[in-house]
Design an enzyme around this catalytic site. Structure first.
Site, PDB file in Angstrom:
ATOM      1  N   GLU A  61      -7.859  -9.657 -20.348  1.00 41.35           N
ATOM      2  CA  GLU A  61      -7.195  -8.352 -20.380  1.00 41.35           C
ATOM      3  C   GLU A  61      -7.112  -7.879 -21.824  1.00 41.35           C
ATOM      4  OE1 GLU A  61      -3.301  -8.452 -18.586  1.00 41.35           O
ATOM      5  OE2 GLU A  61      -2.637  -6.656 -19.639  1.00 41.35           O
ATOM      6  N   ASP A  82      -5.149  -5.009 -23.726  1.00 43.32           N
ATOM      7  CA  ASP A  82      -4.173  -3.927 -23.679  1.00 43.32           C
ATOM      8  C   ASP A  82      -4.455  -2.968 -24.831  1.00 43.32           C
ATOM      9  OD1 ASP A  82      -3.005  -5.107 -21.497  1.00 43.32           O
ATOM     10  OD2 ASP A  82      -1.506  -6.179 -22.680  1.00 43.32           O
ATOM     11  N   GLU A 127       0.161  -0.081 -24.899  1.00 34.67           N
ATOM     12  CA  GLU A 127       1.379  -0.231 -24.107  1.00 34.67           C
ATOM     13  C   GLU A 127       2.455   0.427 -24.946  1.00 34.67           C
ATOM     14  OE1 GLU A 127       1.607  -3.837 -21.345  1.00 34.67           O
ATOM     15  OE2 GLU A 127       1.121  -4.663 -23.292  1.00 34.67           O
ATOM     16  N   HIS A 129      -5.733 -10.321 -24.643  1.00 39.17           N
ATOM     17  CA  HIS A 129      -5.261 -11.475 -23.873  1.00 39.17           C
ATOM     18  C   HIS A 129      -6.479 -12.218 -23.309  1.00 39.17           C
ATOM     19  CE1 HIS A 129      -0.972 -10.205 -23.592  1.00 39.17           C
ATOM     20  NE2 HIS A 129      -1.441  -8.985 -23.444  1.00 39.17           N
TER      21      HIS A 129
END
Ligand code: NAG
Length: 499
Positions: free
Chosen positions: A215, A217, A220, A231
């Site tokens: 993942e 991001d 956010e 991640h």
């Protein structure tokens, strides 16, 4: 789209009439994906509009056999769904009313609401959507050695709210197969680096897990704080906390703020560059760098060397291969995800409180947000990806974090005015409810160590149902009261949920 759906529904009808039913798209609510044009760019050819749309996640949908829901608070109705094939034969999945689910598109912008009001009652809808290509599969963005840019308006997101734009290495088809013919067209196949256990793993019942996926991001954020965080994962585990970049956590407390260096009370452009060792798309990922444009000019980075995550600077990612693993996933292709959410468990403190941001530990409570900011929403628009320097109309052409060149005022002004225009005009008025039976991961982070754990929603054994659990509907015999802070919302005659 029309032809595709005409085929899908005639097929669904055919199967329905022969087999009584199947876990194929249902006939109750058509699935009409809101169009969201995006742009794929190259240095040599400029930007080309893509015929893309968005699709709501599978778990938000009404899955049923006749008038009986196939989904229960604890997972699935085991009588209807004792195994994948029987479940598929018994159950249908319905389309959704996107506006009621908190999602609207206009031009190249998508607006997502945390709350919607129907029949005088305001409930959390917290949508999560994926970028879908014209072939009915997810768009697989290959961003190693490339950049992604978009405009965002997060001015109405208070402490505790998270407007998220991120990438996860989901299957392009959503795991479409004979038991899940809808696949990505119905939003199946979600996975992320919190390694969720999905009731409908790849769109078929499967309680095995965890479902770990690399993942990235990209953003956010709310109006008070933000982070971007890789991640990386191994097969069954991930760097759940990640080595993110958050300017507040780096000591820059007036960078990301209303009226700050980057004024979060107004729209701006977010550019994320994935810089490789040799500049090619097959090189290893060495640096992820963030840049911003607002009011027609590039905003200086918070950190003078550039707002970046470096391959050699992430201890928690090391066991998972760090940025090298992240780069390999980005080279294979990842699905673009948009969501808006808040979190009663942690009030989003890991993002915006303590050393991460200016919010108190309690002001991000969903009950506080609902009371004070029921209209909170995020607008993402003008999504572009491709060669580094190719997505912003010539404003940013550098590929390294330390040398930033700008071009002429006229090209900046032109590009930015079109971006700002598309970002700022839209409202939503539809107010019916949608069916939603999702479980969510809530992140738990201690600010100093940036570790994250996953908390799964579980079923209440007593008289009180937990958040997201079923609390009513035709045929329901379980608890009808919700635990503290949640109330039982009627989503459809067959399903009420603690929201
Ligand atoms: C989901 O489906 C895809 C495509 O069929 C497959 O490659 C992937 O392994 C599946 N994932 C899980 C967790 O079952």
């Amino acid at each position: 789209m029309t032809a595709r759906y005409a085929f899908k529904f005639s097929l669904a009808t055919l199967v329905f009439s022969r087999l009584a039913s199947a876990q194929v798209p249902g006939t109750g609510t058509p699935e009409v994906h809101p169009k969201l044009p995006t742009y794929k760019c190259t240095t040599s050819g400029g930007c080309v509009m893509q015929d893309t749309s968005v699709v709501l996640d599978w778990n938000y949908r009404y899955i049923h056999s006749g008038s009986t829901s196939c989904t229960t608070s604890s997972g699935v109705n085991t009588a209807l769904c004792p195994n994948q094939a029987t479940c598929s034969a018994n159950c249908q999945i319905e389309g959704v009313d996107y506006a009621a689910a908190g999602v609207t598109t206009s031009g190249n912008a998508v607006t997502m609401y945390q709350y919607k009001t129907a029949n005088g009652k305001t409930s959390s809808v917290s949508p999560r959507i994926y970028l879908l290509g014209p072939d009915g599969n997810y768009v697989m963005m290959k961003l190693n050695g490339q950049e992604l840019s978009f405009d965002v308006d997060l001015s109405t997101l208070p402490c505790g709210e998270n407007g998220a734009l991120y990438l996860s290495e989901m299957s392009a088809t959503g795991g479409r197969n004979t038991n899940n013919p809808g696949g990505a067209n119905y939003g199946s196949g979600y996975c992320d680096a919190q390694c969720p256990y999905e009731t409908w793993r790849n769109g078929t019942i499967d309680s095995a897990g965890p479902f770990c996926c690399n993942e990235m991001d990209i953003l956010e954020a709310n109006s008070r704080a933000n982070a971007f965080t890789p991640h990386p994962c191994t097969t069954n585990d991930c760097d759940k906390g990640g080595c993110g970049f958050n300017p507040y956590a780096s000591g820059y407390h007036n960078y990301w703020a209303p009226g700050g260096t980057l004024d979060t009370s107004k729209p701006f452009t977010v550019i994320t560059q994935f810089v490789t060792s040799d500049g090619s798309q097959s090189g290893s990922l060495t640096t992820i760098t963030r840049k911003y444009i607002q009011n027609g000019r590039q905003i200086a980075s918070a950190v003078s060397s550039g707002d970046s995550v470096y391959a050699n600077n992430c201890q928690s990612g090391a066991p998972y291969g760090g940025l090298n693993t992240m780069g390999q996933a980005l080279a294979r292709g990842m699905v673009l995800i948009f969501s808006i959410w808040n979190d009663a468990g942690q009030n989003m403190n890991w993002l915006d409180s303590g050393s991460s941001g200016p919010c108190s530990s309690t002001e991000g409570a969903p009950s506080n947000i609902l009371a004070n900011n029921p209209n909170t929403h995020v607008i993402f628009s003008n999504i572009r990806w491709g060669d580094i320097g190719s997505t912003t109309g010539g404003i940013i052409v550098s590929s390294s974090s330390s040398t930033t060149r700008t071009t002429t005022t006229s090209s900046r002004t032109t590009t930015t005015s079109s971006r700002t225009t598309t970002t700022s005009s839209r409202t939503t008025t539809t107010t019916t409810t949608s069916s939603r039976t999702t479980t969510t991961s809530s992140r738990t982070t201690t600010p100093s160590t940036t570790t994250t754990t996953t908390t799964r929603t579980t079923t209440a054994n007593g008289a009180q149902q937990t958040h997201w659990g079923q609390c009513g509907g035709i045929g329901w015999t379980g608890p009808t009261a919700c635990s503290d802070g949640f109330s039982c919302s009627v989503l459809n005659p067959y399903y009420s949920q603690c929201l």
